[in-house]
Design a protein around this motif. Structure first.
Motif, PDB file in Angstrom:
ATOM      1  N   LEU A  56      -5.523 -54.968   1.171  1.00 33.30           N
ATOM      2  CA  LEU A  56      -5.186 -55.558  -0.023  1.00 33.30           C
ATOM      3  C   LEU A  56      -6.940 -56.112  -0.643  1.00 33.30           C
ATOM      4  N   GLU A  57      -7.000 -55.635  -1.760  1.00 35.31           N
ATOM      5  CA  GLU A  57      -8.347 -56.129  -2.322  1.00 35.31           C
ATOM      6  C   GLU A  57      -8.211 -56.604  -3.841  1.00 35.31           C
ATOM      7  N   PHE A  58      -9.118 -57.311  -4.055  1.00 39.88           N
ATOM      8  CA  PHE A  58      -9.224 -57.799  -5.690  1.00 39.88           C
ATOM      9  C   PHE A  58     -10.328 -56.831  -6.337  1.00 39.88           C
ATOM     10  N   ASP A  59      -9.660 -56.518  -7.597  1.00 39.72           N
ATOM     11  CA  ASP A  59     -10.814 -55.422  -8.333  1.00 39.72           C
ATOM     12  C   ASP A  59     -11.730 -56.357  -9.081  1.00 39.72           C
ATOM     13  N   ALA A  60     -12.683 -55.845  -9.818  1.00 45.11           N
ATOM     14  CA  ALA A  60     -13.431 -56.588 -10.742  1.00 45.11           C
ATOM     15  C   ALA A  60     -12.811 -57.460 -11.546  1.00 45.11           C
ATOM     16  N   ALA A  61     -11.682 -57.177 -12.118  1.00 47.17           N
ATOM     17  CA  ALA A  61     -11.047 -58.096 -13.074  1.00 47.17           C
ATOM     18  C   ALA A  61     -10.246 -59.172 -12.398  1.00 47.17           C
ATOM     19  N   GLY A  62     -10.080 -59.033 -11.060  1.00 47.48           N
ATOM     20  CA  GLY A  62      -9.161 -60.060 -10.130  1.00 47.48           C
ATOM     21  C   GLY A  62      -7.723 -59.616  -9.965  1.00 47.48           C
ATOM     22  N   LYS A  63      -7.394 -58.378 -10.318  1.00 52.57           N
ATOM     23  CA  LYS A  63      -6.120 -57.770  -9.864  1.00 52.57           C
ATOM     24  C   LYS A  63      -6.124 -57.568  -8.513  1.00 52.57           C
ATOM     25  N   LEU A  64      -4.903 -57.821  -8.044  1.00 44.63           N
ATOM     26  CA  LEU A  64      -4.708 -57.429  -6.449  1.00 44.63           C
ATOM     27  C   LEU A  64      -4.315 -56.169  -6.341  1.00 44.63           C
ATOM     28  N   MET A  65      -5.186 -55.284  -5.681  1.00 44.37           N
ATOM     29  CA  MET A  65      -4.833 -53.708  -5.620  1.00 44.37           C
ATOM     30  C   MET A  65      -4.144 -53.609  -4.120  1.00 44.37           C
ATOM     31  N   PHE A  66      -3.487 -52.769  -3.852  1.00 46.00           N
ATOM     32  CA  PHE A  66      -3.147 -52.100  -2.613  1.00 46.00           C
ATOM     33  C   PHE A  66      -3.548 -50.729  -2.382  1.00 46.00           C
ATOM     34  N   ARG A  67      -4.662 -50.608  -1.554  1.00 47.27           N
ATOM     35  CA  ARG A  67      -5.274 -49.381  -1.221  1.00 47.27           C
ATOM     36  C   ARG A  67      -4.490 -48.742   0.375  1.00 47.27           C
ATOM     37  N   VAL A  68      -4.232 -47.519   0.076  1.00 44.45           N
ATOM     38  CA  VAL A  68      -3.525 -47.138   1.176  1.00 44.45           C
ATOM     39  C   VAL A  68      -4.399 -45.985   1.738  1.00 44.45           C
ATOM     40  N   GLU A  69      -4.637 -45.841   3.033  1.00 48.94           N
ATOM     41  CA  GLU A  69      -5.482 -44.788   3.614  1.00 48.94           C
ATOM     42  C   GLU A  69      -4.409 -44.095   4.947  1.00 48.94           C
ATOM     43  N   SER A  70      -4.798 -42.774   5.176  1.00 48.87           N
ATOM     44  CA  SER A  70      -4.171 -42.289   6.201  1.00 48.87           C
ATOM     45  C   SER A  70      -5.229 -41.229   6.816  1.00 48.87           C
ATOM     46  N   GLU A  71      -4.953 -41.046   8.141  1.00 53.02           N
ATOM     47  CA  GLU A  71      -5.790 -39.910   8.847  1.00 53.02           C
ATOM     48  C   GLU A  71      -5.300 -38.363   8.358  1.00 53.02           C
ATOM     49  N   GLU A  72      -5.984 -37.753   7.974  1.00 58.05           N
ATOM     50  CA  GLU A  72      -5.629 -36.242   7.641  1.00 58.05           C
ATOM     51  C   GLU A  72      -4.848 -35.576   8.738  1.00 58.05           C
ATOM     52  N   GLY A  73      -3.791 -35.072   8.347  1.00 58.35           N
ATOM     53  CA  GLY A  73      -2.974 -34.370   9.175  1.00 58.35           C
ATOM     54  C   GLY A  73      -2.073 -35.426  10.002  1.00 58.35           C
ATOM     55  N   ASP A  74      -1.918 -36.641   9.499  1.00 52.63           N
ATOM     56  CA  ASP A  74      -1.034 -37.429  10.368  1.00 52.63           C
ATOM     57  C   ASP A  74       0.409 -37.312   9.791  1.00 52.63           C
ATOM     58  N   CYS A  75       1.095 -36.504  10.688  1.00 55.57           N
ATOM     59  CA  CYS A  75       2.486 -36.204  10.141  1.00 55.57           C
ATOM     60  C   CYS A  75       3.711 -37.556  10.422  1.00 55.57           C
ATOM     61  N   ARG A  76       3.053 -38.693  10.738  1.00 56.13           N
ATOM     62  CA  ARG A  76       3.817 -39.793  10.995  1.00 56.13           C
ATOM     63  C   ARG A  76       4.040 -40.645   9.721  1.00 56.13           C
ATOM     64  N   PHE A  77       2.675 -40.410   8.836  1.00 54.42           N
ATOM     65  CA  PHE A  77       2.603 -41.250   7.849  1.00 54.42           C
ATOM     66  C   PHE A  77       3.555 -40.829   6.851  1.00 54.42           C
TER      67      PHE A  77
END
Length: 113
Positions: A56-77
């Motif tokens: 969870l991060e705030f952008d330059a305008a103050g909007k709360l953003m949800f950034r999602v990352e996963s490992e390549e090839g992760d079939c559980r994600f």
């Protein structure tokens, strides 16, 4: 979610399924304990449910953003489940998320409510 420049963003917190870790940016230590606990539960439950990492991060305008990352090839994600879970969080925790944005805009960006 949307397009944003991570260099301008300020991370609030996040959880990572792969490392089994939760991170909270101590810059926001003035937030009430209850809010910190809700953020931790939100992030940890998300990664336990769909895998990957949630930041969870705030952008330059103050909007709360949800950034999602996963490992390549992760079939559980679960990419579809990820989007659904984020929308569920945004609806169910709308008051908390709006309050966090107002807090950030007021104390970090110096804008009026």
């Amino acid at each position: 979610m949307g397009i944003y420049n991570m260099e301008e963003n300020k991370v609030l917190c996040g959880a990572n399924f792969y490392t089994q870790k939760y991170y909270f940016n101590e810059e926001f230590s003035m937030l009430p304990e209850r809010v910190k606990e809700e953020l931790q539960a939100l992030c940890v439950l998300y990664v336990e449910d769909v895998g990957g990492a949630l930041i969870l991060e705030f952008d330059a305008a103050g909007k709360l953003m949800f950034r999602v990352e996963s490992e390549e090839g992760d079939c559980r994600f679960d990419e579809i489940g990820s989007g659904l879970k984020i929308r569920q969080i945004q609806r169910g925790q709308a008051g908390l998320l709006e309050s966090l944005e107002l807090f950030y805009k007021t104390f970090y960006l110096g804008t009026d409510a």
